[in-house]
Design a protein around this motif. Structure first.
Motif, mmCIF file in Angstrom:
data_model
loop_
_atom_site.group_PDB
_atom_site.id
_atom_site.type_symbol
_atom_site.label_atom_id
_atom_site.label_comp_id
_atom_site.label_asym_id
_atom_site.label_seq_id
_atom_site.Cartn_x
_atom_site.Cartn_y
_atom_site.Cartn_z
ATOM 1 N N LEU A 64 0.825 -1.200 0.000
ATOM 2 C CA LEU A 64 0.000 0.000 0.000
ATOM 3 C C LEU A 64 0.861 1.252 0.000
ATOM 4 N N ASP A 92 -3.869 4.918 -0.599
ATOM 5 C CA ASP A 92 -4.502 3.614 -0.442
ATOM 6 C C ASP A 92 -5.165 3.509 0.927
ATOM 7 N N GLN A 127 -6.965 0.551 3.286
ATOM 8 C CA GLN A 127 -7.138 -0.893 3.468
ATOM 9 C C GLN A 127 -8.140 -1.145 4.585
ATOM 10 N N TYR A 135 -11.262 -8.862 3.431
ATOM 11 C CA TYR A 135 -10.250 -7.851 3.150
ATOM 12 C C TYR A 135 -10.680 -7.035 1.940
ATOM 13 N N GLU A 164 -9.319 -3.197 -0.354
ATOM 14 C CA GLU A 164 -8.515 -1.982 -0.437
ATOM 15 C C GLU A 164 -8.979 -1.150 -1.619
ATOM 16 N N HIS A 173 -8.071 2.858 -3.718
ATOM 17 C CA HIS A 173 -7.159 3.987 -3.858
ATOM 18 C C HIS A 173 -7.965 5.267 -4.085
#
Length: 234
Positions: A85, A89, A91, A130, A132, A134
C-alpha cells in the motif's frame, strides 16, 4: 459539546523501529479520558523504519482500517491476501471470527507512515474479509470524500458498523460542512496542516470530539489533510 485532543497529549511508544502516537488508550498506554469514542477505539499514527514491521499476530471481531501517508506498507494475512500500500490507499480488514496478519516496511531506504484505525463492529462472528481502494488527491481536494461506510457506497470500502469516514484535502478558502443526526457523534483528526473546526483551531495531529451538535464546519485551512468520522452513539 466539543473536546480537543491535542497532538502532544497523545500516548507515545518508541521502540526504535516503531514510533507510534496513540489518540486513544492502547497497549501499555491508558488514559481514562480517552478510551474510544463511540465505536472508534484506536487511531495510531505509526512510523516504521525500513526493513522492520509488525510480525504475524491475530485479531478478531474488529474493523481495522489503514490509511497510508507515505512510504510502502506491505500486508500479508491468513486469508491469502498480500499487497503493498502507498499514499492514497485505504485498506479494510474485517477480523470477524479471527485472522492473522503482518505489516512490514519492505523498503529499507525510507520509513512508512500510516494511520491504523480500529472500529468496533456491530456484527460479531462474521467471516474475515479484506478490501482496499485507492483515493487520489484530486478525489479529496476541497470536499469530503467518503472512504469507508457501512454499505460501500460511492466507491468506499465497506465496514461492518453504521459509521462513515470521510477524507479531505483543504486549502485556504475552502469551506466545508457536514450534518450530524441527533444520535450521532463526530470526530475530526488532522493528518497534516491546520484547520478550524466548529470555531476550534486544530494543528497536525490534533483532533476534536463532537457530541450533541448537528453541524460540523471546516474552514480556514492551511494545507490541511484530515479525516472526519460520523459515528453512532453507544
Amino acid at each position: 459539546m466539543l473536546q480537543v485532543r491535542h497532538s502532544d497529549s497523545r500516548g507515545k511508544a518508541n521502540h526504535g523501529w516503531l514510533d507510534s502516537k496513540h489518540s486513544f488508550s492502547f497497549g501499555h498506554y491508558h488514559d481514562p479520558e480517552h478510551v474510544g469514542f463511540g465505536p472508534l477505539l484506536v487511531i495510531n499514527e505509526d512510523q516504521v523504519q525500513g526493513g522492520q514491521g509488525f510480525g504475524t499476530h491475530g485479531h478478531r471481531d474488529m474493523e481495522i482500517i489503514s490509511y497510508v501517508l507515505s512510504g510502502a506498507l506491505e500486508h500479508k494475512d491468513s486469508m491469502g491476501t498480500g499487497s503493498v500500500l502507498h499514499y492514497g490507499d485505504v485498506q479494510r480488514m474485517s477480523a470477524g471470527t479471527g485472522v492473522r496478519h503482518s505489516e512490514y516496511n519492505g523498503d529499507r531506504s525510507q520509513q512508512v507512515h500510516f494511520l491504523q484505525i480500529w472500529i468496533q463492529p456491530n456484527e460479531l462472528g462474521i467471516p474475515p474479509s479484506y478490501e482496499e481502494k485507492h483515493f487520489t488527491p484530486e478525489h479529496k481536494k476541497g470536499k469530503l470524500a467518503l472512504i469507508a461506510s457501512n454499505d460501500g457506497r460511492n466507491g468506499s470500502v465497506l465496514i461492518h458498523q453504521k459509521a462513515s469516514i470521510y477524507a479531505s484535502i483543504m486549502d485556504e478558502g475552502d469551506h466545508l460542512k457536514h450534518t450530524l443526526d441527533e444520535d450521532r457523534l463526530g470526530y475530526v483528526h488532522v493528518i497534516r496542516g491546520a484547520v478550524t473546526v466548529n470555531g476550534v483551531h486544530l494543528k497536525q495531529g490534533d483532533a476534536l470530539k463532537i457530541s450533541d451538535e448537528t453541524l460540523v464546519t471546516l474552514e480556514q485551512a492551511e494545507e490541511a489533510e484530515l479525516l472526519l468520522f460520523d459515528l453512532p452513539k453507544q
